[in-house]
Design a protein around this motif. Sequence first.
Motif, short mmCIF file in Angstrom:
data_model
loop_
_atom_site.label_atom_id
_atom_site.label_comp_id
_atom_site.label_asym_id
_atom_site.label_seq_id
_atom_site.Cartn_x
_atom_site.Cartn_y
_atom_site.Cartn_z
N SER A 193 0.83 -1.21 0.00
CA SER A 193 0.00 0.00 0.00
C SER A 193 0.86 1.26 0.00
CB SER A 193 -0.92 0.00 1.23
OG SER A 193 -0.15 -0.05 2.42
N GLU A 194 2.01 1.21 0.70
CA GLU A 194 2.89 2.39 0.74
C GLU A 194 3.51 2.65 -0.62
OE1 GLU A 194 4.32 2.05 5.41
OE2 GLU A 194 5.54 1.16 3.82
N LEU A 195 3.95 1.57 -1.30
CA LEU A 195 4.53 1.74 -2.62
C LEU A 195 3.49 2.22 -3.61
CD1 LEU A 195 7.01 1.50 -4.42
CD2 LEU A 195 6.37 -0.87 -4.89
N ALA A 196 2.25 1.72 -3.48
CA ALA A 196 1.18 2.17 -4.38
C ALA A 196 0.94 3.67 -4.22
CB ALA A 196 -0.10 1.40 -4.09
N LYS A 197 0.96 4.16 -2.98
CA LYS A 197 0.80 5.60 -2.76
C LYS A 197 1.96 6.37 -3.36
CE LYS A 197 -1.88 5.13 1.51
NZ LYS A 197 -1.90 5.36 2.99
N ARG A 198 3.18 5.83 -3.21
CA ARG A 198 4.35 6.53 -3.74
C ARG A 198 4.31 6.60 -5.27
NH1 ARG A 198 9.47 7.99 -2.26
NH2 ARG A 198 11.04 7.88 -3.92
N LEU A 199 3.87 5.49 -5.90
CA LEU A 199 3.81 5.45 -7.36
C LEU A 199 2.52 6.06 -7.92
CD1 LEU A 199 5.21 1.86 -8.05
CD2 LEU A 199 6.46 4.01 -7.82
N ASN A 200 1.60 6.42 -7.01
CA ASN A 200 0.32 7.02 -7.40
C ASN A 200 -0.49 6.08 -8.28
OD1 ASN A 200 -1.62 9.05 -7.42
ND2 ASN A 200 -0.78 10.05 -9.22
N VAL A 201 -0.58 4.81 -7.84
CA VAL A 201 -1.39 3.81 -8.54
C VAL A 201 -2.20 3.04 -7.50
CG1 VAL A 201 0.24 3.54 -10.45
CG2 VAL A 201 0.47 2.09 -8.43
N VAL A 206 -0.09 -2.69 -8.25
CA VAL A 206 1.22 -3.13 -7.77
C VAL A 206 1.23 -4.64 -7.57
CG1 VAL A 206 2.92 -2.92 -5.92
CG2 VAL A 206 1.69 -0.89 -6.71
N TYR A 207 0.12 -5.17 -7.03
CA TYR A 207 0.04 -6.61 -6.78
C TYR A 207 0.13 -7.40 -8.10
CZ TYR A 207 -1.95 -11.13 -5.58
OH TYR A 207 -2.16 -12.47 -5.44
N LYS A 208 -0.53 -6.92 -9.12
CA LYS A 208 -0.53 -7.63 -10.40
C LYS A 208 0.85 -7.60 -11.05
CE LYS A 208 -5.39 -6.61 -11.43
NZ LYS A 208 -6.29 -5.85 -12.30
N ARG A 209 1.57 -6.49 -10.89
CA ARG A 209 2.83 -6.31 -11.61
C ARG A 209 4.07 -6.71 -10.81
NH1 ARG A 209 3.03 -3.09 -16.16
NH2 ARG A 209 1.05 -2.18 -16.85
N ARG A 210 3.92 -7.04 -9.52
CA ARG A 210 5.09 -7.19 -8.66
C ARG A 210 6.03 -8.31 -9.09
NH1 ARG A 210 2.30 -9.67 -3.15
NH2 ARG A 210 1.62 -11.66 -4.05
N ASN A 211 5.51 -9.39 -9.70
CA ASN A 211 6.35 -10.49 -10.16
C ASN A 211 6.73 -10.38 -11.64
OD1 ASN A 211 6.39 -11.90 -7.66
ND2 ASN A 211 4.31 -12.62 -8.05
N ASP A 212 6.35 -9.30 -12.26
CA ASP A 212 6.67 -9.07 -13.67
C ASP A 212 8.15 -8.74 -13.80
OD1 ASP A 212 6.67 -8.57 -16.32
OD2 ASP A 212 5.02 -7.15 -16.32
N PRO A 213 8.88 -9.35 -14.77
CA PRO A 213 10.31 -9.02 -14.94
C PRO A 213 10.54 -7.54 -15.22
CG PRO A 213 9.74 -11.01 -16.17
CD PRO A 213 8.44 -10.43 -15.66
N GLU A 214 9.55 -6.85 -15.77
CA GLU A 214 9.72 -5.44 -16.09
C GLU A 214 9.27 -4.53 -14.95
OE1 GLU A 214 7.59 -4.75 -19.67
OE2 GLU A 214 8.92 -5.97 -20.91
N PHE A 215 8.97 -5.12 -13.78
CA PHE A 215 8.49 -4.31 -12.67
C PHE A 215 9.47 -3.21 -12.24
CE2 PHE A 215 7.98 -3.44 -8.12
CZ PHE A 215 6.67 -3.00 -8.10
N PRO A 216 10.80 -3.50 -12.14
CA PRO A 216 11.73 -2.42 -11.73
C PRO A 216 11.68 -1.21 -12.66
CG PRO A 216 12.79 -4.54 -11.50
CD PRO A 216 11.49 -4.80 -12.20
N LYS A 222 7.34 5.36 -12.66
CA LYS A 222 6.28 5.93 -11.84
C LYS A 222 6.81 6.64 -10.60
CE LYS A 222 2.72 4.24 -14.19
NZ LYS A 222 1.70 5.11 -14.83
N ASP A 223 8.01 6.27 -10.16
CA ASP A 223 8.54 6.81 -8.91
C ASP A 223 8.91 8.29 -9.07
OD1 ASP A 223 9.82 5.68 -6.14
OD2 ASP A 223 10.98 7.35 -6.92
N PRO A 224 8.54 9.13 -8.12
CA PRO A 224 8.85 10.57 -8.25
C PRO A 224 10.34 10.87 -8.25
CG PRO A 224 7.94 10.06 -6.08
CD PRO A 224 7.76 8.84 -6.91
N ASP A 225 11.16 9.98 -7.64
CA ASP A 225 12.60 10.18 -7.60
C ASP A 225 13.33 9.29 -8.59
OD1 ASP A 225 12.38 12.07 -5.55
OD2 ASP A 225 12.34 10.50 -4.02
#
Length: 244
Positions: A193-201, A206-216, A222-225
Motif C-alpha cells: 500500500s505504501e509503494l502504491a501511494k508513492r507510485l500514485n497507482v 502493484v500486486y498484479k505487476r510485482r512479479n513481472d520481470p519489467e516491474f523495476p 512511476k517513482d517521483p525520484d
Amino acid sequence: MSEKPIEDNGKAFLVLLLPISFLIIFLVATWRILLALIVLAIGFKIWQEYQWQQWTIRVNPIFHQLVRENQGRLTPMDLAIKGNFPGTTAKRYLDGKASEFGASIVNSEEAGQSYYFITASILGNILDSSEPVKELPAQPVTKTARSLLAPPTTTTLEEEETETESIPEPTLTHEEAKRSLEKQLIFGSLIQSELAKRLNVYSSTVYKRRNDPEFPEWSRSKDPDGIAWSYSEKTKEFFPVEEE
C-alpha cells in the motif's frame, strides 16, 4: 413519343422478372435439400458447443489448480503445458473464463498476455499486505542522546579523552557494508500500500505487476525520484534496486 418509354419500361421489367423466376423455380425444387443443410449446420454447431462444454468441465480442475499455485496469474502457455493441448485452445478457454469472472488481461512484450483471476484468498493476501504497520526496531541510546537527556556534569579533560579513546571507530568491509545496508533497508522498504501511494497507482496494480520481470523499470517510470523497486517474496516487501 410516349410509346418508346413504355416499351423501355416493359423490357426492363422482363429483364428483372426472368432471374426472379429462375430463383423461385430453384427454391421450389431444392427447398428440402436447403432445409436439410440448414438443420445439419445448426445441429453441428450445437454439437460443437456441447463438446466444448464437456471439454471445459474436464479442464476446470487444472485451471483451478493453476490459479491457486500462481496466485491468480495465468498465461495461455501455462495452461497449454499443464493440460497438454494447443495454445489457441488454451487462449480461447482463458478468454471465456476472463469474461465469466471479470479477470484482468495485461499485455507485455516478454510474457505476452497474462490473465489475473482475483479469488477471495488472493484478495485477502492483498489486504493483509496493505494493513500492517511496520514497527521500527528499538535503537540503543547513543552517548549524544544520553548527554542531551542527562543533567550536565563536570568531567575532567582526561576522562573525556579516555572515554573518546575507548569507543573504537567502525571499520566495515565491502561485504559487511552490504549486509549493513540490507539491515538498514527496513527504513527504505515499503509494503504494497505504501509503494502504491508513492507510485500514485492502485494497490491491486502493484500486486498484479510485482512479479513481472519489467516491474523495476515500470516502477522507476512511476517513482517521483526515479527509483526502481523490486519485490521480495520472502519478506513480502518492496526494496529499492541498487544501481550497478
